[in-house]
Design a protein around this motif. Structure first.
Motif: not given
Lengths: 220, 220
Positions: A107, A72-73, A76, A70
């Motif tokens: 997203a 976005l994960s 971060e 993932q």
């Protein structure tokens, strides 16, 4: 650390992570996973062990001790774990929420509807031909960009959120690249066009471009 | 604080935020936005001013001084801003990344492909009839759940990630509700079935169920 990114030159989710790695000034090994050749390398056993969803990107950290999926994960995670380079999320809770929401506008509400596996499913399940597939993708980009344009009108400075590059820009630039592929004129979205133009001045974004990847076909 | 949630009883993204608000023990006013009646109230001017994407949910905090969209961003905001109740994300960077990835497996790769506006577009753009629309949604849920089942096999305890309720469960339970609507037998996914059954013991999840909302039609 020894970071490794499994990705595909034209996957916008992979493109996001490449930009983030560059902004964080993190060196990484790039491992191309060809999404089309041989029925798609993402479906091969060695890749499914890393990512059972058969999607790119996947990030390996600590010499493959840590495997993450993932985009976005992953971004971060990189931002929290590594202090160096650009900070990709603001510190303040409310500002962080606004940046995350802009990133998720892309997203969750745009990208998933126009990616390769969806186009393929439209064809196999409903016999939708290529030109109509492209119109489908363009429809969702227009819908998403129209809303985003209004949000940027009140939130953007040089970049999506104010005057610092963030996770939101990391998502917008690949989506804009994708939009151009589907024949969308970015100038009809002045706020988006402004932000993308500003980002494209930055070396971290240039180096991450699809055509600058080792798995891009010559002349792409 | 005076929190207000604009949502729809059967929207799984609204359902996520309701669960989170309950787990955080936060009181809120619920404002139903009917996604079907009158061509969809989300397209009306008063709602577009809050959320130009015409999507639910939207959260208002501080007596409407703060307006936020995107369910995952809203939930992280609530978790960071309000100390009370259940902590929805772990503190450790790597664990946080795993929980976020599980949530995004649902929020980016499953939910967007089977929601109402996509079904409507399949019908208007390609003349796809209702039964085929349902098969389309079920296809993406099966694909996503198959991958998720493998991830949960190595990561779940009583809940998606280990033994504490998290953002991942907050996303899984509404998606499982949706899966049942589309005729999917959850027992074919034993890990998912276990986690959902455990969550459904908790009052915060029960109170958030679609049929327990004021805008649910009688007998739903």
């Amino acid at each position: 650390m020894a970071l490794k990114l499994y990705g595909y030159w034209r996957s916008t989710a992979s493109y996001r992570v490449r930009i983030a790695l560059n902004l964080k000034q993190l060196e990484y090994e790039y491992v191309p996973i060809h999404l089309v050749n041989q029925g798609g390398e993402q479906h091969q056993q060695h890749y499914l062990q890393l990512n059972p969803a058969a999607l790119v990107p996947t990030l390996a950290d600590d010499d493959e001790d840590i495997i993450l999926n993932q985009s976005l994960s992953i971004i971060e995670y990189l931002d929290e774990r590594y202090d160096q380079g650009t900070r990709l999320l603001p510190c303040h809770t409310l500002e962080k929420a606004r940046v995350r929401a802009l990133a998720q506008d892309i997203a969750c509400d745009i990208q998933p509807l126009g990616n390769l596996r969806v186009m393929q499913a439209l064809e196999t399940q409903f016999g939708v031909a290529k030109p109509e597939q492209l119109k489908w993708a363009a429809h969702w980009i227009h819908k998403g960009f129209s809303a985003l344009e209004q949000r940027l009108a009140t939130q953007s400075g040089n970049y999506c959120f104010d005057f610092a590059v963030s996770l939101a820009d990391v998502c917008l630039v690949p989506q804009a690249y994708n939009a151009k592929r589907f024949g969308i004129n970015l100038e009809t979205y002045p706020q988006i066009h402004k932000v993308v133009s500003n980002c494209e001045q930055l070396e971290a974004f240039v180096a991450a471009r699809p055509e600058n990847q080792p798995d891009a076909p010559p002349g792409s």
